[in-house]
Scaffold this motif. Sequence first.
Motif, PDB file in Angstrom:
ATOM      1  N   GLY A   1       3.601 -12.831 -42.556  1.00 16.34           N
ATOM      2  CA  GLY A   1       3.375 -11.431 -42.245  1.00 16.34           C
ATOM      3  C   GLY A   1       1.947 -10.988 -42.098  1.00 16.34           C
ATOM      4  N   THR A   2       0.979 -11.888 -42.243  1.00 14.20           N
ATOM      5  CA  THR A   2      -0.412 -11.439 -42.250  1.00 14.20           C
ATOM      6  C   THR A   2      -1.126 -11.619 -40.921  1.00 14.20           C
ATOM      7  N   ALA A   3      -0.405 -12.026 -39.888  1.00 17.85           N
ATOM      8  CA  ALA A   3      -0.971 -12.125 -38.540  1.00 17.85           C
ATOM      9  C   ALA A   3      -0.052 -11.384 -37.570  1.00 17.85           C
ATOM     10  N   LEU A   4      -0.597 -10.983 -36.444  1.00 17.23           N
ATOM     11  CA  LEU A   4       0.194 -10.291 -35.431  1.00 17.23           C
ATOM     12  C   LEU A   4       1.176 -11.250 -34.783  1.00 17.23           C
ATOM     13  N   TRP A   5       2.405 -10.769 -34.595  1.00 22.36           N
ATOM     14  CA  TRP A   5       3.432 -11.517 -33.873  1.00 22.36           C
ATOM     15  C   TRP A   5       3.859 -10.715 -32.655  1.00 22.36           C
ATOM     16  N   MET A   6       4.341 -11.437 -31.661  1.00 23.23           N
ATOM     17  CA  MET A   6       4.627 -10.800 -30.384  1.00 23.23           C
ATOM     18  C   MET A   6       5.757  -9.783 -30.468  1.00 23.23           C
ATOM     19  N   GLY A   7       6.683  -9.969 -31.392  1.00 28.60           N
ATOM     20  CA  GLY A   7       7.781  -9.020 -31.508  1.00 28.60           C
ATOM     21  C   GLY A   7       7.304  -7.600 -31.737  1.00 28.60           C
ATOM     22  N   ALA A   8       6.256  -7.446 -32.554  1.00 26.35           N
ATOM     23  CA  ALA A   8       5.716  -6.109 -32.798  1.00 26.35           C
ATOM     24  C   ALA A   8       5.113  -5.529 -31.532  1.00 26.35           C
ATOM     25  N   GLN A   9       4.512  -6.368 -30.709  1.00 26.85           N
ATOM     26  CA  GLN A   9       3.938  -5.900 -29.450  1.00 26.85           C
ATOM     27  C   GLN A   9       5.028  -5.429 -28.496  1.00 26.85           C
ATOM     28  N   VAL A  10       6.067  -6.233 -28.336  1.00 22.60           N
ATOM     29  CA  VAL A  10       7.146  -5.904 -27.397  1.00 22.60           C
ATOM     30  C   VAL A  10       7.925  -4.689 -27.884  1.00 22.60           C
ATOM     31  N   LEU A  11       8.251  -4.657 -29.182  1.00 21.58           N
ATOM     32  CA  LEU A  11       9.024  -3.533 -29.712  1.00 21.58           C
ATOM     33  C   LEU A  11       8.233  -2.234 -29.631  1.00 21.58           C
ATOM     34  N   SER A  12       6.929  -2.277 -29.916  1.00 21.44           N
ATOM     35  CA  SER A  12       6.110  -1.065 -29.835  1.00 21.44           C
ATOM     36  C   SER A  12       6.070  -0.534 -28.408  1.00 21.44           C
ATOM     37  N   ALA A  13       5.952  -1.432 -27.442  1.00 22.07           N
ATOM     38  CA  ALA A  13       5.950  -0.999 -26.038  1.00 22.07           C
ATOM     39  C   ALA A  13       7.284  -0.361 -25.658  1.00 22.07           C
ATOM     40  N   TRP A  14       8.395  -0.955 -26.116  1.00 22.06           N
ATOM     41  CA  TRP A  14       9.712  -0.405 -25.816  1.00 22.06           C
ATOM     42  C   TRP A  14       9.896   0.965 -26.459  1.00 22.06           C
ATOM     43  N   LEU A  15       9.519   1.091 -27.724  1.00 14.77           N
ATOM     44  CA  LEU A  15       9.686   2.371 -28.412  1.00 14.77           C
ATOM     45  C   LEU A  15       8.805   3.456 -27.789  1.00 14.77           C
ATOM     46  N   SER A  16       7.629   3.088 -27.320  1.00 14.21           N
ATOM     47  CA  SER A  16       6.763   4.060 -26.650  1.00 14.21           C
ATOM     48  C   SER A  16       7.447   4.634 -25.423  1.00 14.21           C
ATOM     49  N   ARG A  17       8.091   3.782 -24.651  1.00 12.66           N
ATOM     50  CA  ARG A  17       8.809   4.252 -23.451  1.00 12.66           C
ATOM     51  C   ARG A  17      10.034   5.058 -23.846  1.00 12.66           C
ATOM     52  N   LEU A  18      10.787   4.556 -24.818  1.00 12.66           N
ATOM     53  CA  LEU A  18      12.032   5.207 -25.226  1.00 12.66           C
ATOM     54  C   LEU A  18      11.781   6.581 -25.816  1.00 12.66           C
ATOM     55  N   LEU A  19      10.783   6.686 -26.692  1.00 11.85           N
ATOM     56  CA  LEU A  19      10.563   7.917 -27.434  1.00 11.85           C
ATOM     57  C   LEU A  19       9.799   8.958 -26.647  1.00 11.85           C
ATOM     58  N   ASP A  20       9.414   8.634 -25.421  1.00 13.51           N
ATOM     59  CA  ASP A  20       8.880   9.650 -24.523  1.00 13.51           C
ATOM     60  C   ASP A  20       9.961  10.642 -24.106  1.00 13.51           C
ATOM     61  N   LYS A  21      11.216  10.234 -24.256  1.00 14.48           N
ATOM     62  CA  LYS A  21      12.330  11.084 -23.860  1.00 14.48           C
ATOM     63  C   LYS A  21      12.638  12.071 -24.987  1.00 14.48           C
ATOM     64  N   PRO A  22      12.638  13.369 -24.736  1.00 18.90           N
ATOM     65  CA  PRO A  22      12.866  14.364 -25.790  1.00 18.90           C
ATOM     66  C   PRO A  22      14.143  14.134 -26.579  1.00 18.90           C
ATOM     67  N   ARG A  23      15.204  13.693 -25.927  1.00 18.25           N
ATOM     68  CA  ARG A  23      16.480  13.504 -26.614  1.00 18.25           C
ATOM     69  C   ARG A  23      16.361  12.467 -27.730  1.00 18.25           C
ATOM     70  N   ALA A  24      15.485  11.472 -27.508  1.00 20.96           N
ATOM     71  CA  ALA A  24      15.337  10.409 -28.502  1.00 20.96           C
ATOM     72  C   ALA A  24      14.682  10.911 -29.781  1.00 20.96           C
ATOM     73  N   ARG A  25      14.033  12.079 -29.743  1.00 18.09           N
ATOM     74  CA  ARG A  25      13.328  12.597 -30.903  1.00 18.09           C
ATOM     75  C   ARG A  25      14.132  13.619 -31.696  1.00 18.09           C
ATOM     76  N   GLN A  26      15.316  13.973 -31.239  1.00 17.59           N
ATOM     77  CA  GLN A  26      16.069  15.038 -31.888  1.00 17.59           C
ATOM     78  C   GLN A  26      16.364  14.687 -33.339  1.00 17.59           C
ATOM     79  N   THR A  27      16.170  15.633 -34.217  1.00 18.77           N
ATOM     80  CA  THR A  27      16.444  15.452 -35.637  1.00 18.77           C
ATOM     81  C   THR A  27      16.682  16.832 -36.227  1.00 18.77           C
ATOM     82  N   VAL A  28      16.647  16.950 -37.547  1.00 19.68           N
ATOM     83  CA  VAL A  28      16.829  18.265 -38.140  1.00 19.68           C
ATOM     84  C   VAL A  28      15.552  19.072 -37.954  1.00 19.68           C
ATOM     85  N   PRO A  29      15.653  20.382 -37.707  1.00 21.96           N
ATOM     86  CA  PRO A  29      14.475  21.192 -37.382  1.00 21.96           C
ATOM     87  C   PRO A  29      13.448  21.277 -38.498  1.00 21.96           C
ATOM     88  N   SER A  30      13.859  21.084 -39.757  1.00 20.34           N
ATOM     89  CA  SER A  30      12.963  21.316 -40.880  1.00 20.34           C
ATOM     90  C   SER A  30      12.016  20.159 -41.182  1.00 20.34           C
TER      91      SER A  30
END
Length: 282
Positions: free
Chosen positions: A41-70
Motif C-alpha cells: 500500500g505504500t506505492a501508487l498502483w494503477m487501479g487508483a489512477q483508473v478508478l479516479s479518472a472514472w469517478l471524475s467522469r461519473l460524478l460530473d453528472k448531478p444525479r450521481a451526487r444526490q444525497t440527503v440535503p443536510s
Amino acid sequence: MSNNASPPLPAHQTKHLPALDYRFRHSLFHLAQLDNGNTNGTALWMGAQVLSAWLSRLLDKPRARQTVPSRRPRVLELGSGIGLSALALSSLGYDVLATDLPDVIDSVLAANIANNVSDLPSESGTIELRALDWTTPPSDWTWIDNAIIASTSRPTAPFTASQPCSLAPPFDLIVTADTVYSPHLVEPLLRTLQHLYTLSVTLADSEKAIKPTLYICVERRDPALVDDFLGKARKIFTVTRVPQRKVVEAMEKGGLLWAKEEWDGMEIWTFTQIRKATGKNV
C-alpha cells in the motif's frame, strides 16, 4: 496548478520515484511513495489512477451526487494507499473516510493527505483517516474511535467528546482499487464489502437517502484469482462490469492518454446487493 504540469504516467513507470506530482482535474497533488517491499500500500498502483479518472467522469453528472440535503455525500475507501483516490474524491465534493492498515497510514497516507488538503479547491469535502483491517470480523468494529475502525495490531482508543468521529455510515459511495491481489484476502475483503454495503443500505433507508453505490477496480494480473473473487462476489451482489468504452472515455478526458498495452487488464465493476446478509461468512 501550473499549466505546464505533465499528465500522469502509468504507475508501473514511476514506482522508483520517491515523490510524484500528480495532476487531477484542476489540482496538483504532491504524493510521497515507498517501494521498499514492506507492504503493497505504500506505492501508487494503477487501479487508483483508473478508478479516479472514472469517478471524475461519473460524478460530473448531478444525479450521481444526490444525497440527503443536510450533508455532503460521503465515501468510504478501502485500501487508500498513498491517498490519490481520497484526494481526488475530496476535490469532487465528497467527505472521504480513507482506510488502510496502520503501517500504510503512518508511513505515507497521513502525510500525503496533510500535505495536500490545504491546496484542494474551496468546495472540497473533508478527509478522515482510520485503520481498517479486513481480517477483523465486523462484530469487532467500532465507529466511535477517531483513529481505528478495526485493527489486529492496535487497540481502539476510548472515545472522548473532544475527538468526534464525524464520518460514519451510511456511505453514499464505497470504493476500492487494487485490493484483489492475494487469495487469503478474498473472503475478508468480500465480508468487509458486504457489511459496509448492508449497513449503508439499512441506514440510508432510515434517512431517506439514495442507496449506496460500490465500485471496485481490479487488474487481471492473476486471472484465476480475479475470477474466483468475482464468482464469490456474485453470491452476494449483482456484479456488473463498467463498459470498457466508458472507462476509455474517462481516461481520455482525465488526460491519461496511455497506449492500450499500458493498462490492459484493468477493469471496473459495480456491486449491488441482491439479498439480505445471512450472518454467515462469505
